[in-house]
Design a protein around this motif. Structure first.
Motif, PDB file in Angstrom:
ATOM      1  N   ALA A  13       0.815  -1.217   0.000  1.00  0.00           N
ATOM      2  CA  ALA A  13       0.000   0.000   0.000  1.00  0.00           C
ATOM      3  C   ALA A  13       0.846   1.262   0.000  1.00  0.00           C
ATOM      4  O   ALA A  13       0.618   2.188  -0.780  1.00  0.00           O
ATOM      5  N   VAL A  14       1.840   1.306   0.857  1.00  0.00           N
ATOM      6  CA  VAL A  14       2.613   2.539   1.050  1.00  0.00           C
ATOM      7  C   VAL A  14       3.540   2.819  -0.125  1.00  0.00           C
ATOM      8  O   VAL A  14       3.752   3.980  -0.508  1.00  0.00           O
ATOM      9  N   THR A  15       4.101   1.769  -0.718  1.00  0.00           N
ATOM     10  CA  THR A  15       5.064   1.964  -1.810  1.00  0.00           C
ATOM     11  C   THR A  15       4.411   2.024  -3.182  1.00  0.00           C
ATOM     12  O   THR A  15       5.100   2.177  -4.193  1.00  0.00           O
ATOM     13  N   GLY A  16       3.096   1.858  -3.226  1.00  0.00           N
ATOM     14  CA  GLY A  16       2.417   1.913  -4.505  1.00  0.00           C
ATOM     15  C   GLY A  16       2.459   0.615  -5.285  1.00  0.00           C
ATOM     16  O   GLY A  16       2.406   0.622  -6.515  1.00  0.00           O
ATOM     17  N   GLY A  17       2.589  -0.507  -4.582  1.00  0.00           N
ATOM     18  CA  GLY A  17       2.489  -1.800  -5.246  1.00  0.00           C
ATOM     19  C   GLY A  17       3.709  -2.683  -5.180  1.00  0.00           C
ATOM     20  O   GLY A  17       3.756  -3.726  -5.824  1.00  0.00           O
ATOM     21  N   ARG A  18       4.689  -2.308  -4.395  1.00  0.00           N
ATOM     22  CA  ARG A  18       5.888  -3.132  -4.283  1.00  0.00           C
ATOM     23  C   ARG A  18       5.534  -4.462  -3.618  1.00  0.00           C
ATOM     24  O   ARG A  18       4.868  -4.503  -2.589  1.00  0.00           O
ATOM     25  N   GLU A  19       5.998  -5.556  -4.202  1.00  0.00           N
ATOM     26  CA  GLU A  19       5.642  -6.887  -3.716  1.00  0.00           C
ATOM     27  C   GLU A  19       6.807  -7.530  -2.974  1.00  0.00           C
ATOM     28  O   GLU A  19       7.962  -7.372  -3.363  1.00  0.00           O
ATOM     29  N   ILE A  20       6.484  -8.263  -1.908  1.00  0.00           N
ATOM     30  CA  ILE A  20       7.480  -9.133  -1.279  1.00  0.00           C
ATOM     31  C   ILE A  20       6.838 -10.502  -1.092  1.00  0.00           C
ATOM     32  O   ILE A  20       5.657 -10.608  -0.776  1.00  0.00           O
ATOM     33  N   ASN A  21       7.598 -11.548  -1.327  1.00  0.00           N
ATOM     34  CA  ASN A  21       7.054 -12.898  -1.157  1.00  0.00           C
ATOM     35  C   ASN A  21       7.503 -13.478   0.177  1.00  0.00           C
ATOM     36  O   ASN A  21       8.216 -12.830   0.953  1.00  0.00           O
ATOM     37  N   SER A  22       7.112 -14.706   0.423  1.00  0.00           N
ATOM     38  CA  SER A  22       7.341 -15.319   1.731  1.00  0.00           C
ATOM     39  C   SER A  22       8.813 -15.591   2.020  1.00  0.00           C
ATOM     40  O   SER A  22       9.182 -15.842   3.166  1.00  0.00           O
ATOM     41  N   THR A  23       9.649 -15.556   1.001  1.00  0.00           N
ATOM     42  CA  THR A  23      11.079 -15.801   1.215  1.00  0.00           C
ATOM     43  C   THR A  23      11.863 -14.509   1.448  1.00  0.00           C
ATOM     44  O   THR A  23      13.061 -14.563   1.720  1.00  0.00           O
ATOM     45  N   MET A  24      11.185 -13.365   1.337  1.00  0.00           N
ATOM     46  CA  MET A  24      11.858 -12.070   1.430  1.00  0.00           C
ATOM     47  C   MET A  24      11.599 -11.394   2.770  1.00  0.00           C
ATOM     48  O   MET A  24      10.563 -11.607   3.416  1.00  0.00           O
ATOM     49  N   LEU A  25      12.542 -10.575   3.185  1.00  0.00           N
ATOM     50  CA  LEU A  25      12.357  -9.663   4.293  1.00  0.00           C
ATOM     51  C   LEU A  25      11.994  -8.288   3.742  1.00  0.00           C
ATOM     52  O   LEU A  25      12.298  -7.978   2.583  1.00  0.00           O
ATOM     53  N   PRO A  26      11.360  -7.428   4.552  1.00  0.00           N
ATOM     54  CA  PRO A  26      11.070  -6.070   4.063  1.00  0.00           C
ATOM     55  C   PRO A  26      12.298  -5.352   3.527  1.00  0.00           C
ATOM     56  O   PRO A  26      12.210  -4.610   2.539  1.00  0.00           O
ATOM     57  N   ALA A  27      13.470  -5.587   4.140  1.00  0.00           N
ATOM     58  CA  ALA A  27      14.697  -4.928   3.669  1.00  0.00           C
ATOM     59  C   ALA A  27      15.048  -5.333   2.246  1.00  0.00           C
ATOM     60  O   ALA A  27      15.669  -4.557   1.513  1.00  0.00           O
ATOM     61  N   ASP A  28      14.633  -6.535   1.836  1.00  0.00           N
ATOM     62  CA  ASP A  28      14.881  -6.968   0.464  1.00  0.00           C
ATOM     63  C   ASP A  28      14.100  -6.135  -0.540  1.00  0.00           C
ATOM     64  O   ASP A  28      14.441  -6.085  -1.723  1.00  0.00           O
ATOM     65  N   ALA A  29      13.038  -5.486  -0.055  1.00  0.00           N
ATOM     66  CA  ALA A  29      12.232  -4.599  -0.900  1.00  0.00           C
ATOM     67  C   ALA A  29      12.532  -3.132  -0.611  1.00  0.00           C
ATOM     68  O   ALA A  29      11.775  -2.246  -0.990  1.00  0.00           O
ATOM     69  N   GLY A  30      13.641  -2.888   0.096  1.00  0.00           N
ATOM     70  CA  GLY A  30      14.042  -1.513   0.377  1.00  0.00           C
ATOM     71  C   GLY A  30      13.293  -0.857   1.521  1.00  0.00           C
ATOM     72  O   GLY A  30      13.293   0.373   1.625  1.00  0.00           O
ATOM     73  N   CYS A  31      12.688  -1.675   2.382  1.00  0.00           N
ATOM     74  CA  CYS A  31      11.843  -1.123   3.456  1.00  0.00           C
ATOM     75  C   CYS A  31      12.263  -1.623   4.835  1.00  0.00           C
ATOM     76  O   CYS A  31      12.704  -2.764   4.986  1.00  0.00           O
ATOM     77  N   ILE A  32      12.093  -0.761   5.814  1.00  0.00           N
ATOM     78  CA  ILE A  32      12.160  -1.155   7.217  1.00  0.00           C
ATOM     79  C   ILE A  32      10.821  -0.766   7.828  1.00  0.00           C
ATOM     80  O   ILE A  32      10.371   0.377   7.688  1.00  0.00           O
ATOM     81  N   VAL A  33      10.177  -1.729   8.470  1.00  0.00           N
ATOM     82  CA  VAL A  33       8.840  -1.514   9.019  1.00  0.00           C
ATOM     83  C   VAL A  33       8.873  -1.730  10.527  1.00  0.00           C
ATOM     84  O   VAL A  33       9.314  -2.779  11.003  1.00  0.00           O
ATOM     85  N   ASP A  34       8.406  -0.742  11.263  1.00  0.00           N
ATOM     86  CA  ASP A  34       8.267  -0.861  12.722  1.00  0.00           C
ATOM     87  C   ASP A  34       6.944  -0.258  13.151  1.00  0.00           C
ATOM     88  O   ASP A  34       6.442   0.678  12.511  1.00  0.00           O
ATOM     89  N   ASN A  35       6.395  -0.777  14.245  1.00  0.00           N
ATOM     90  CA  ASN A  35       5.124  -0.221  14.684  1.00  0.00           C
ATOM     91  C   ASN A  35       5.346   1.026  15.550  1.00  0.00           C
ATOM     92  O   ASN A  35       6.484   1.399  15.869  1.00  0.00           O
ATOM     93  N   VAL A  36       4.268   1.683  15.909  1.00  0.00           N
ATOM     94  CA  VAL A  36       4.319   2.983  16.588  1.00  0.00           C
ATOM     95  C   VAL A  36       5.114   2.909  17.884  1.00  0.00           C
ATOM     96  O   VAL A  36       6.021   3.718  18.124  1.00  0.00           O
ATOM     97  N   ASP A  37       4.789   1.943  18.728  1.00  0.00           N
ATOM     98  CA  ASP A  37       5.436   1.859  20.034  1.00  0.00           C
ATOM     99  C   ASP A  37       6.927   1.564  19.898  1.00  0.00           C
ATOM    100  O   ASP A  37       7.748   2.074  20.674  1.00  0.00           O
ATOM    101  N   THR A  38       7.302   0.764  18.911  1.00  0.00           N
ATOM    102  CA  THR A  38       8.716   0.467  18.696  1.00  0.00           C
ATOM    103  C   THR A  38       9.484   1.723  18.308  1.00  0.00           C
ATOM    104  O   THR A  38      10.589   1.978  18.817  1.00  0.00           O
ATOM    105  N   VAL A  39       8.916   2.534  17.412  1.00  0.00           N
ATOM    106  CA  VAL A  39       9.584   3.761  16.972  1.00  0.00           C
ATOM    107  C   VAL A  39       9.714   4.751  18.132  1.00  0.00           C
ATOM    108  O   VAL A  39      10.754   5.391  18.300  1.00  0.00           O
TER     109      VAL A  39
END
Length: 284
Positions: free
Chosen positions: A135-161
């Motif tokens: 949603a945020v990247t406009g359609g970038r896909e990651i499959n079950s073998t990938m980490l978010p970093a493999d798609a150029g992303c780091i994802v953390d929730n509100v409390d973690t940040v």
């Protein structure tokens, strides 16, 4: 007395070590070590720092309250993370059913060239990493073998940040968690800030206890939480063990949900998982 730090004077490795020593892990429930997430193979390949503020799990509101009550710390945590990744921009993904939080954060980041707020459709499981990245990247896909970093992303929730900000800028380790206590079997549903390791019994007592016999108690929300008790289970003393600690991470889920049987039947009697729709979706 807490030692204030200027994160702009810290190296990437110093920030990672501070986060590690502060004991920060993913506070959305997975418990993945945050310092590891902040150490991808190639820092220059990261172009999105995504804050998962969707909180799509029904009934849970802990992240929403943090956005409303500590927005400056949230933005401060994003800035700390952006300082580590020169090609990244920060995006706060919030479901559109939180208009007050969207308005508040949009006002606070209007002069921040590298941070934006992205309103998202309200749908489950919008907060799942794959759906959120899509949603945020406009359609970038990651499959079950990938980490978010493999798609150029780091994802953390509100409390973690926010916890990253607390550790790096205020020298405060992770010693607390925000917990939603909810459900129609709870006398006074509300959010609590609790020390790590606090047992469920004490938290439920702070919420006034049960107003009726619970049919089910869930660690987390009704969709992805873990059931703790069922109707007819007699060993209520077993409910209240110190269950806020994950075996690996030290931090449990973001809520305790306690429901009557009628609520469970009513709430789950229709399709409420439109994941096969179009994946996560940005608000059009």
């Amino acid at each position: 007395m807490e030692k204030k730090r200027d994160y702009t004077k810290l190296s990437k490795e110093e920030i990672r070590n501070i986060v590690k020593e502060a004991g920060i892990v993913g506070l959305g429930g997975a418990g993945f070590p945050t310092n590891v997430k902040l150490a991808p193979k190639d820092d220059n390949a990261i172009d999105h720092i995504i804050v998962n503020a969707a909180e799509c799990e029904p009934y849970l509101t802990s992240d929403y309250r943090l956005m409303m009550e500590q927005p400056e710390r949230l933005i401060g945590g994003i800035k700390v993370m952006l300082s580590m990744f020169p090609n990244a921009k920060g995006v706060i993904g919030i479901e559109e059913n939180k208009p007050e939080a969207i308005k508040l954060l949009e006002g606070l980041v209007k002069d921040e060239p590298k941070i934006t707020v992205c309103p998202l459709k309200t749908k489950y499981p919008q907060g799942g990493e794959r759906f959120l990245i899509h949603a945020v990247t406009g359609g970038r896909e990651i499959n079950s073998t990938m980490l978010p970093a493999d798609a150029g992303c780091i994802v953390d929730n509100v409390d973690t940040v926010i916890s990253i900000y607390n550790a790096v800028c205020e020298s405060t380790p992770l010693i607390r968690k925000i917990i939603t206590v909810t459900g129609d079997a709870v006398k006074n549903p509300q959010n609590f800030q609790v020390p790590l390791g606090m047992c469920y019994r004490e938290i439920l007592e702070a919420a006034g206890g049960f107003k009726e016999e619970p049919e089910k108690m869930i660690s987390g929300g009704p969709m992805m939480g873990t059931g703790i008790i069922l109707s007819g289970y007699s060993g209520h003393e077993e409910l209240f063990c110190p269950d806020l600690l994950h075996k690996r991470s030290g931090c449990g889920k973001s809520g305790i949900s306690v429901y009557s049987l009628w609520t469970l039947y009513r709430g789950m009697s229709w399709s409420c998982c439109p994941a096969d729709d179009d994946g996560g979706s940005r608000k059009k």
